[in-house]
Motif scaffolding. Structure first.
Motif, PDB file in Angstrom:
ATOM      1  N   ASP A   1      43.346  16.597   7.961  1.00 45.64           N
ATOM      2  CA  ASP A   1      42.093  16.743   7.217  1.00 45.64           C
ATOM      3  C   ASP A   1      40.878  16.882   8.133  1.00 45.64           C
ATOM      4  OD1 ASP A   1      43.357  16.483   4.712  1.00 45.64           O
ATOM      5  OD2 ASP A   1      43.098  14.291   4.703  1.00 45.64           O
ATOM      6  N   VAL A   2      40.993  16.422   9.356  1.00 47.77           N
ATOM      7  CA  VAL A   2      39.834  16.350  10.242  1.00 47.77           C
ATOM      8  C   VAL A   2      39.249  17.733  10.523  1.00 47.77           C
ATOM      9  CG1 VAL A   2      39.003  15.624  12.516  1.00 47.77           C
ATOM     10  CG2 VAL A   2      40.552  14.141  11.220  1.00 47.77           C
TER      11      VAL A   2
ATOM     12  N   GLN B   1      50.622   4.646   6.332  1.00 47.47           N
ATOM     13  CA  GLN B   1      49.280   5.202   6.505  1.00 47.47           C
ATOM     14  C   GLN B   1      49.126   5.715   7.932  1.00 47.47           C
ATOM     15  OE1 GLN B   1      46.954   1.480   5.978  1.00 47.47           O
ATOM     16  NE2 GLN B   1      45.615   2.222   7.585  1.00 47.47           N
ATOM     17  N   PRO B   2      48.323   6.766   8.124  1.00 49.04           N
ATOM     18  CA  PRO B   2      48.133   7.307   9.474  1.00 49.04           C
ATOM     19  C   PRO B   2      47.486   6.274  10.397  1.00 49.04           C
ATOM     20  CG  PRO B   2      47.192   8.771   7.801  1.00 49.04           C
ATOM     21  CD  PRO B   2      47.576   7.507   7.115  1.00 49.04           C
TER      22      PRO B   2
ATOM     23  N   GLN C   1      41.530  10.637  17.637  1.00 47.63           N
ATOM     24  CA  GLN C   1      41.773  11.720  18.590  1.00 47.63           C
ATOM     25  C   GLN C   1      41.460  13.076  17.964  1.00 47.63           C
ATOM     26  OE1 GLN C   1      42.379  11.563  21.887  1.00 47.63           O
ATOM     27  NE2 GLN C   1      42.005  13.750  21.771  1.00 47.63           N
ATOM     28  N   ALA C   2      41.861  13.269  16.720  1.00 53.06           N
ATOM     29  CA  ALA C   2      41.564  14.524  16.018  1.00 53.06           C
ATOM     30  C   ALA C   2      40.058  14.699  15.858  1.00 53.06           C
ATOM     31  CB  ALA C   2      42.265  14.550  14.661  1.00 53.06           C
TER      32      ALA C   2
ATOM     33  N   TRP D   1      33.219   9.260  16.003  1.00 50.28           N
ATOM     34  CA  TRP D   1      34.203   8.400  15.358  1.00 50.28           C
ATOM     35  C   TRP D   1      33.723   6.964  15.414  1.00 50.28           C
ATOM     36  CZ3 TRP D   1      38.465   8.050  12.481  1.00 50.28           C
ATOM     37  CH2 TRP D   1      39.230   6.885  12.544  1.00 50.28           C
ATOM     38  N   VAL D   2      33.795   6.277  14.274  1.00 52.17           N
ATOM     39  CA  VAL D   2      33.459   4.853  14.199  1.00 52.17           C
ATOM     40  C   VAL D   2      34.605   4.156  13.487  1.00 52.17           C
ATOM     41  CG1 VAL D   2      31.862   3.116  13.323  1.00 52.17           C
ATOM     42  CG2 VAL D   2      30.982   5.338  14.099  1.00 52.17           C
ATOM     43  N   TYR D   3      35.164   3.146  14.159  1.00 51.40           N
ATOM     44  CA  TYR D   3      36.227   2.341  13.548  1.00 51.40           C
ATOM     45  C   TYR D   3      35.630   0.985  13.222  1.00 51.40           C
ATOM     46  CZ  TYR D   3      40.780   0.050  12.932  1.00 51.40           C
ATOM     47  OH  TYR D   3      41.862  -0.649  12.436  1.00 51.40           O
TER      48      TYR D   3
END
Length: 143
Positions: free
Chosen positions: A20-21, A44-45, A52-53, A61-63
């Motif tokens: 989806d990225v 789940q992914p 990385q994608a 990217w924020v986790y």
């Protein structure tokens, strides 16, 4: 993907995949925020694969993993400045999109009227009217 636009700065979605990225980048998103912990449910992914994608496609990217059903003021304290400073537009995802919507709503309620926040969430398909008392309380946490 089930992208639900809250406003011009943020949309939310249920779980996304690595595949989806590229589409998110094509749609113009600049930042992806993951509010779902790794291993929350089987299959789940991995967030590191999505990260990385995102980087491959030039997205920030924020986790910021948050436990479902247990969003704390500390979680909102982390989300509010991140979403304020993130490169827009942002796509935030979790299992269903609800957790992201609640995080956004509680942080937005620090500077906006709860009725406006509830209306935008409702337009995106999320009924958060039950959060109004907590949103009123958030006004005292302005950053």
């Amino acid at each position: 993907m089930d992208i639900r636009k809250i406003d011009e700065t943020i949309s939310v979605s249920p779980q996304i995949t690595v595949d989806d990225v590229a589409e998110l980048a094509r749609l113009g998103f600049r930042t992806i925020v993951a509010n779902r912990p790794d291993h929350e449910e089987p299959g789940q992914p991995l967030m590191s694969d999505i990260e990385q994608a995102a980087k491959t496609h030039g997205l920030d990217w924020v986790y910021l993993p948050v436990e479902s059903g247990n969003i704390t003021d500390t979680d909102v304290d982390s989300f509010a400045p991140m979403i304020r400073d993130a490169e827009k537009p942002v796509l935030a995802f979790c299992r269903s999109g609800t957790r992201c919507t609640i995080l956004w709503a509680l942080s937005a309620a620090r500077t906006e009227e709860p009725a406006s926040v509830v209306a935008r969430a409702r337009n995106a398909g999320y009924d958060i009217s039950g959060l109004t008392p907590r949103m009123i309380q958030q006004a005292s946490h302005q950053q």
